[in-house]
Structures are given as structure tokens and as C-alpha cells.
Design a protein around this motif. Sequence first.
Motif, PDB file in Angstrom:
ATOM      1  N   ASP A 552      -4.771   5.964 -22.422  1.00 28.56           N
ATOM      2  CA  ASP A 552      -3.385   6.148 -22.889  1.00 28.56           C
ATOM      3  C   ASP A 552      -2.464   6.501 -21.729  1.00 28.56           C
ATOM      4  OD1 ASP A 552      -4.279   5.636 -25.421  1.00 28.56           O
ATOM      5  OD2 ASP A 552      -4.314   7.733 -26.073  1.00 28.56           O
ATOM      6  N   ARG A 553      -2.905   7.438 -20.883  1.00 30.33           N
ATOM      7  CA  ARG A 553      -2.049   7.845 -19.758  1.00 30.33           C
ATOM      8  C   ARG A 553      -1.892   6.718 -18.739  1.00 30.33           C
ATOM      9  NH1 ARG A 553      -0.410  13.042 -18.255  1.00 30.33           N
ATOM     10  NH2 ARG A 553      -1.112  13.545 -20.364  1.00 30.33           N
ATOM     11  N   PHE A 554      -2.930   5.903 -18.597  1.00 31.40           N
ATOM     12  CA  PHE A 554      -2.918   4.799 -17.633  1.00 31.40           C
ATOM     13  C   PHE A 554      -2.048   3.645 -18.114  1.00 31.40           C
ATOM     14  CE2 PHE A 554      -4.918   0.973 -15.723  1.00 31.40           C
ATOM     15  CZ  PHE A 554      -4.902   1.328 -14.385  1.00 31.40           C
ATOM     16  N   GLY A 555      -1.917   3.528 -19.436  1.00 30.14           N
ATOM     17  CA  GLY A 555      -1.219   2.363 -19.993  1.00 30.14           C
ATOM     18  C   GLY A 555      -2.159   1.175 -20.089  1.00 30.14           C
ATOM     19  N   TRP A 556      -3.379   1.426 -20.565  1.00 28.73           N
ATOM     20  CA  TRP A 556      -4.416   0.399 -20.654  1.00 28.73           C
ATOM     21  C   TRP A 556      -3.947  -0.743 -21.559  1.00 28.73           C
ATOM     22  CZ3 TRP A 556      -8.603  -0.375 -17.859  1.00 28.73           C
ATOM     23  CH2 TRP A 556      -9.567  -1.298 -18.306  1.00 28.73           C
ATOM     24  N   GLY A 557      -4.160  -1.951 -21.128  1.00 20.85           N
ATOM     25  CA  GLY A 557      -3.810  -3.122 -21.929  1.00 20.85           C
ATOM     26  C   GLY A 557      -2.473  -3.735 -21.586  1.00 20.85           C
ATOM     27  N   LYS A 558      -1.691  -3.075 -20.722  1.00 16.42           N
ATOM     28  CA  LYS A 558      -0.397  -3.655 -20.350  1.00 16.42           C
ATOM     29  C   LYS A 558      -0.594  -4.783 -19.336  1.00 16.42           C
ATOM     30  CE  LYS A 558       2.360   0.511 -21.208  1.00 16.42           C
ATOM     31  NZ  LYS A 558       3.264   1.527 -20.625  1.00 16.42           N
ATOM     32  N   PRO A 559       0.319  -5.765 -19.286  1.00 19.39           N
ATOM     33  CA  PRO A 559       0.187  -6.877 -18.323  1.00 19.39           C
ATOM     34  C   PRO A 559       0.213  -6.362 -16.885  1.00 19.39           C
ATOM     35  CG  PRO A 559       1.859  -7.348 -19.993  1.00 19.39           C
ATOM     36  CD  PRO A 559       1.492  -5.912 -20.172  1.00 19.39           C
ATOM     37  N   ARG A 560      -0.467  -7.067 -15.986  1.00 16.26           N
ATOM     38  CA  ARG A 560      -0.502  -6.674 -14.571  1.00 16.26           C
ATOM     39  C   ARG A 560      -0.117  -7.850 -13.689  1.00 16.26           C
ATOM     40  NH1 ARG A 560      -4.770  -6.230 -17.598  1.00 16.26           N
ATOM     41  NH2 ARG A 560      -6.606  -7.504 -17.238  1.00 16.26           N
ATOM     42  N   ALA A 561       0.277  -7.533 -12.483  1.00 17.88           N
ATOM     43  CA  ALA A 561       0.792  -8.552 -11.566  1.00 17.88           C
ATOM     44  C   ALA A 561      -0.350  -9.418 -11.032  1.00 17.88           C
ATOM     45  CB  ALA A 561       1.520  -7.866 -10.404  1.00 17.88           C
ATOM     46  N   GLU A 562       0.012 -10.595 -10.503  1.00 18.80           N
ATOM     47  CA  GLU A 562      -0.960 -11.493  -9.899  1.00 18.80           C
ATOM     48  C   GLU A 562      -1.675 -10.798  -8.741  1.00 18.80           C
ATOM     49  OE1 GLU A 562      -1.753 -14.461 -10.879  1.00 18.80           O
ATOM     50  OE2 GLU A 562      -3.124 -14.925  -9.215  1.00 18.80           O
ATOM     51  N   GLY A 563      -2.966 -10.959  -8.682  1.00 20.96           N
ATOM     52  CA  GLY A 563      -3.745 -10.335  -7.607  1.00 20.96           C
ATOM     53  C   GLY A 563      -4.148  -8.906  -7.886  1.00 20.96           C
ATOM     54  N   ARG A 564      -3.780  -8.435  -9.053  1.00 17.83           N
ATOM     55  CA  ARG A 564      -4.150  -7.059  -9.398  1.00 17.83           C
ATOM     56  C   ARG A 564      -5.111  -7.061 -10.594  1.00 17.83           C
ATOM     57  NH1 ARG A 564       0.931  -2.931  -8.538  1.00 17.83           N
ATOM     58  NH2 ARG A 564       1.362  -3.518  -6.368  1.00 17.83           N
ATOM     59  N   GLY A 565      -5.939  -6.032 -10.630  1.00 18.23           N
ATOM     60  CA  GLY A 565      -6.879  -5.894 -11.732  1.00 18.23           C
ATOM     61  C   GLY A 565      -7.058  -4.440 -12.091  1.00 18.23           C
ATOM     62  N   VAL A 566      -7.572  -4.198 -13.285  1.00 14.09           N
ATOM     63  CA  VAL A 566      -7.780  -2.824 -13.742  1.00 14.09           C
ATOM     64  C   VAL A 566      -9.217  -2.670 -14.239  1.00 14.09           C
ATOM     65  CG1 VAL A 566      -5.363  -2.475 -14.354  1.00 14.09           C
ATOM     66  CG2 VAL A 566      -6.968  -3.333 -16.081  1.00 14.09           C
ATOM     67  N   GLY A 567      -9.704  -1.466 -14.116  1.00 13.38           N
ATOM     68  CA  GLY A 567     -11.040  -1.150 -14.602  1.00 13.38           C
ATOM     69  C   GLY A 567     -11.086   0.268 -15.119  1.00 13.38           C
ATOM     70  N   ILE A 568     -12.030   0.521 -16.004  1.00 10.80           N
ATOM     71  CA  ILE A 568     -12.194   1.870 -16.542  1.00 10.80           C
ATOM     72  C   ILE A 568     -13.688   2.154 -16.632  1.00 10.80           C
ATOM     73  CG2 ILE A 568     -12.179   1.162 -18.977  1.00 10.80           C
ATOM     74  CD1 ILE A 568     -10.520   3.761 -19.520  1.00 10.80           C
ATOM     75  N   ALA A 569     -14.063   3.402 -16.356  1.00  8.25           N
ATOM     76  CA  ALA A 569     -15.473   3.799 -16.422  1.00  8.25           C
ATOM     77  C   ALA A 569     -15.525   5.309 -16.588  1.00  8.25           C
ATOM     78  CB  ALA A 569     -16.219   3.375 -15.150  1.00  8.25           C
ATOM     79  N   GLY A 570     -16.681   5.800 -17.012  1.00  7.54           N
ATOM     80  CA  GLY A 570     -16.797   7.245 -17.194  1.00  7.54           C
ATOM     81  C   GLY A 570     -18.210   7.652 -17.489  1.00  7.54           C
ATOM     82  N   GLY A 571     -18.356   8.916 -17.884  1.00  5.47           N
ATOM     83  CA  GLY A 571     -19.688   9.397 -18.179  1.00  5.47           C
ATOM     84  C   GLY A 571     -19.715  10.878 -18.448  1.00  5.47           C
ATOM     85  N   PHE A 572     -20.933  11.384 -18.511  1.00  5.30           N
ATOM     86  CA  PHE A 572     -21.155  12.791 -18.844  1.00  5.30           C
ATOM     87  C   PHE A 572     -22.290  13.324 -17.993  1.00  5.30           C
ATOM     88  CE2 PHE A 572     -24.043  15.668 -21.090  1.00  5.30           C
ATOM     89  CZ  PHE A 572     -23.215  16.764 -21.261  1.00  5.30           C
ATOM     90  N   GLU A 573     -22.122  14.535 -17.474  1.00  6.17           N
ATOM     91  CA  GLU A 573     -23.187  15.201 -16.737  1.00  6.17           C
ATOM     92  C   GLU A 573     -22.772  16.648 -16.500  1.00  6.17           C
ATOM     93  OE1 GLU A 573     -26.119  14.714 -16.064  1.00  6.17           O
ATOM     94  OE2 GLU A 573     -26.768  15.225 -14.047  1.00  6.17           O
ATOM     95  N   LYS A 574     -23.750  17.572 -16.500  1.00  5.79           N
ATOM     96  CA  LYS A 574     -23.529  18.978 -16.191  1.00  5.79           C
ATOM     97  C   LYS A 574     -22.430  19.602 -17.055  1.00  5.79           C
ATOM     98  CE  LYS A 574     -26.507  18.626 -12.831  1.00  5.79           C
ATOM     99  NZ  LYS A 574     -26.129  18.242 -11.491  1.00  5.79           N
ATOM    100  N   GLY A 575     -22.327  19.147 -18.306  1.00  4.87           N
ATOM    101  CA  GLY A 575     -21.363  19.724 -19.233  1.00  4.87           C
ATOM    102  C   GLY A 575     -19.956  19.205 -19.066  1.00  4.87           C
ATOM    103  N   GLY A 576     -19.741  18.231 -18.184  1.00  5.56           N
ATOM    104  CA  GLY A 576     -18.412  17.680 -17.951  1.00  5.56           C
ATOM    105  C   GLY A 576     -18.309  16.234 -18.415  1.00  5.56           C
TER     106      GLY A 576
END
Length: 711
Positions: A552-576
Motif C-alpha cells: 500500500d505504501r509503495f503503490g503496488w500495481g501502479k504503472p511504471r516507466a519503460e526500463g523500470r521494474g518492481v518486486g516485492i518479497a518478505g519473510g519471518f525470522e527471530k520474531g520479526g
Amino acid sequence: MTNSRRDFLKTLGSGIAIALVTGDATAQGLHRAIHPGASGGAPAPTDQIAAWLHVGADDSVTVYTGKVEVGQGIRTSLAQELAEELRVPLASVHMIMGDTDLTPYDMGTFGSMSTPRMGPILRKAGASARELLIDLAAAKWRVGRETLTAQLGAVVDRAHGRRATYGELTAGRLLVETMRDDAPLTPASAWMTAGHSLPRVGARDVVTGRHQYPSDITRPGMLHGKVLRAPSIGATMQSVDASDAASVNDAIVVQDGQFVGVAAPRTADAERALISIRATWAPAPGPQPSSLDVYDYLKRTRPAPSSGRGGGEGFGGGEPFVQGDVDGALKSAAHTLARTYTVAYIAHVPLEPRAAVAEWTTDDKGPKLTVWTGTQRPFGVKEELMRAFDLADDRVRVIMPDTGSGYGGKHTGECAVEAARLARGARQPVSLVWTREEEFRWAYFRPAGVIDVNAGMTADGTLTAWAFDNYNSGPAAIRPMYAITNQRVEYHPSESPLRQGSYRGLAATANHFAREMHVDEMARLVGMDTLAFRLRNLADERLRAVFQTAADRFGWGKPRAEGRGVGIAGGFEKGGYIATAIEVAVDRTSGSVKLVRGVSAFDCGAVVNPDILRNQIEGAFIQGIGGALFEAIDFDHGVIRNAHLAQYRVPRFSDVPDVEVVLIDRKDQTPMGAGETPIFGVAPAIGAAIFDATGIRVRQLPMARGGLRTS
């Protein structure tokens, strides 16, 4: 309890000393530990003492803990938690950390364990001391304790208009108590000191240069040391001629078996003396892999269980985790995908290289060794020194000044042992500061690894099968956080050609990279948005929340300029819980990859100090750029080929994009650590963004060393 610690207790003077005892230790047992002449009862519970708290007759508050400060901010955040419960101003709390003569045993400062483990102990200690002081005031004034309150370092009786400071209440006595189970803790929602962005303790000294790091320590008559190094890993010395070194300005040559070093009044003289030493060496026997063929080597080799080799510190293998029928699920899956991912050895590159000052003294008990050094494990280094010089527990003291970062790379005491050898041979204190080249060649590395992933899913993108095999890089966070019915996950230790050990996040960075890159590939295989694919397969609500918040804060899904790309990743470890979204710009002609912006959302429970937490997350983000894009150790025939910062690329200011950190402050949850988990999403988010921009899937770390290969 050592004699020196008993002596230490005698020096406390009047006031209240609270032993922060874990397990089932009793106050009587503690009393016998402090007063060895006391009779009766079980042995003293000194191994269960986690820290000491002393409230002095002068109203001073001192905490003694084996945890250490390496820039992560726990000197401040732990003091905040103690101050919150004791009801004292933060400025009145003095933390003595990592001094093996003064602080109780502590395994070390690593694994994001300081906040979840030491924080609750200090809160309990503060609350115990607070309740004891209220009891003392109630007895002193002969009133019910329910009419009294503790605030700003004093107990107040509002009904009668009386106030007594903590120091006044101790009345010149030294009272030794253990923690109380009935002392109530303050809920995070009511915190007045914890939970706020108070400035770091000692920050002014750090930025003005007044703070003394291990490499700044001086002692009367101190010499400066240098150590003769082998030309390659595993080489053994055949002969040595140090006759010319002894003629260099007051230089002293020290030889102890394969160890040869020099000590001189000036560093430059020590270097000149070292250069004049002539030695012959025999290389390590047998063929050795290089950085070009190490991945095949890691998959081929598996050390014998009794060899003690392979894996490295804390990287022992175990039984595979098996759930359901993976092979059957793969056969019945609508889509399957098998891929291999690799990660390179990388260096810690701490801001301050290893440094130690060693000093030998003698008293009526014999020789005693004191070492000032930067380490995440002062008691571990002490044990190394005891073994190296056959010394008893009370004849070695390790003092850890706040040091210039570690990132998991300062668990061992090789520099301290070398400084002690030089000091013993020279019969004077010796300072030894490793050069950046020594740091690259002779410290340990984050393990390289090969990870095979084979997964299956239904036509609508529901993951049904997961097979994950990690060779060498380690088992941390190896199990998937996705709700997959059929899983087979295994870590395979290998013969590592390089010395390897802990790194920020241990192997969780490698395992998250392979897992999240594979999930990105699976999502695209069925034509789904990669965020939607993750949310479909995630059951943990806190993990879903960080992904959604970052998106939501990133604005996921909005159009992006030529030559640009977006990625998202995450996880869980040590209670975080972490999710990171990144936008990159890729120049297909030059192969350059530029991070444009990034957002990290993080949930580690109740936040103790928001500013320090943001600093940790931003630091992890920036450090993660290096491992993702360009950091790698080059080696062959036992020689590190890029042992200088001119050859080994670390993140620069120009590599850092706009980074936004979103904290999810869960005041209903226990505070957890943040030193490791925030780095996990960076590399896979960059990898996914590169694919989004170019259609090029890169499955190795680093991904764009010397530029992205676009053809």
C-alpha cells in the motif's frame, strides 16, 4: 562466581543490588554465591545470573550485563526498558556491558536475541527493585504500600506529603535480592520512557570522536604489533629467518610455533620489521576449488560426521523436515517448477577491523591477562584465551568497549589471541589492529551455497508441494512460511574451502532469496500478480499484514516507466516480520541496475525505540544491496584475490535509493529483535524487479556484478 566478582560486589557500596536470575535459583542460593562462607542448602546458582542491577545510595543506577554494543543501539534501548519499570530518568542509568570480570556470563550478542531475552529480564529487575523500594518506604513511614508510588527515582507518599529518593531508602545498607515474580510490569500501551525515540546514549561522543573504540585503547608502555601471514590458506611454515627484523628500531620478534610476529613502539617500525622477515611455506595439500567451480564442489562434498569440518560455526546439519507426500503432490500438480539458486561467499566488512590490546600482569596468584577487544562474544573470547595460554577462569579478563560493528563477523577471538602472544613475548602491552587486507584474507565469510527448489501448485496458484535442499549455506529460516501441505526441506553441510561463519541473518538471507525468487517465478507461471499469489498462500496474519502494508505504501500495481521494474518479497525470522518492495531502473545497454526507491514494512512487536529501529532497518536495507548486486569473494588455490576495497565493491551513497520504513507497532506483542530480519527481503525484491524490468531471471547472488548480463 569468580573471586573477582565477589570482590566486585564488595565495591558496590551501599544500596540495592538485584541479581537478575533465570531458572529456579533462590535468594538463599544467591546469598551463598555471594557469601561463600554461608552454610547449608544447594550449590550457588551463579550460572543462572543473567545480569546485575545496582541502585546506589547516591541514587545512581547501574546495570551489569554481558551483552555488548556494536552500533545496534541496545545500550540505549535496554536502558529504556529498565528505566521504564524502575521509574527513573534514562540519564540516570549507567550500563556496564561485556566486561567478563564485572558482568555475568552471557553467550553473546547475536541472533537478534538481546531485545527478546535481555529486555524482559531488565524490565523484571526494574520492577523488582521498584517494589522493594516501595516496601522499604512503607516500612520506614509505617504506612500501607498501596498509598505509595514510585516516580523519577523516588518513592512518594502523597497523603502525607513525603518523598524519599531511592538512595535515601537504602539507608547505607547493601541489600542483595533476586527478581520477584509478583512485581507487575508496565504494559507497552502505558510506556512513558520505553516506546519513544530517545537519543542514543553516547551519541555525542561517537560523532565528535571522543568515544574510544578498541583500536583507540592505549596502555602505559604499549607497543604496536604485526603478524606474519601465510601466502595462502592452509600453508605451513617450513623455515623462518627474522635476524634482520631484530635490528629495526627496538622491534621485538615473537615466535611461538607457526606464529611469528613483531612488536615495536611505532606501527611503522613494526611493519618494517615484519617485511624484513624471510620465511618459506608449503601450500596446503590436495586440489582446492576456486570461486568459479565452488558450487559443484559444495554439492559433491559432505564431511564425515566425526571430521568436525564443513558447515562452520552453528551450521551443523540435521534431519530433514518432512510433511505430507511431496513426491505424490508434485506428480498431481497442475504446474511444477524446479530451479537452482546460488549465493557467493561475502565478507562482513565491519567499519572497524578486528583490534585488541593485550596486557599481562602478575600478582600473588601468578600471571593475569587483560584484553580489550571488539567482539560479539566476550566470554567466548575469554575461553579462547584460557585455552591458548592454559589459564584459569579468574586469570583472564576481556573488556569490550563499544565497537565499530560486527554483522556476525566478530564471534571469534583470533586477534585477541595474537595480541596476547605478542604481549607475552614482548613483556609489554601490545595493540594489534588488523588491516583491511587481513580482515578480508583471515576473517571468516558468509557461507556460499547452492539451493535446489522444486515446487508444485494447482491451476489457481495454490502451492501444494515444496522440496527445498540447501547445500552448505545453512539452515536458518529454511522452512517456508507459506501454507503448503506437502513439504520436504533439508540442509546438507559441505566441505567449505574457505573459513565461514555467522553473518547478519545467518543463512536466512540465502534461504529467503531462493524461496522468494521461486515464489515470484511460480506466480508468473500462472499469470498472477506476485503479491496476490503470496497472499493466496500465506496464512500468518502478521506476515500478510506487512506485505499489504508495504504494498500500500509503495503503490503496488501502479504503472511504471519503460526500463523500470518492481518486486516485492518478505519473510519471518527471530520474531520479526518483514516485507520489502523495490523499484529498479535497468539500462540494458550498459547493464547497470539502479535502485530507484524502496519501502520496508516491519513488525517486531512493541517498539522500544522507533528511531533506533528505523536505523536498523535502513542499515539492513543498504547492506542488503551489496550482497544482492555486487559483493562476492574471489579465490583460487587458497588465495583471496580481491582483498581490498578497491576490488571488493560495497554499497556506496550513490547506490542508496529513497528508502521508506513503515513500523507496525504491535503493543499487544512482546518486543523482538531487529538486527537480522529486515535484510531478508532486499535481494529477492531486487531480483524480482530486475525480471519485471527486463524479463531476465537471475538466480545467483550477486546478481549484477560488473553489470547485468543482458545477452
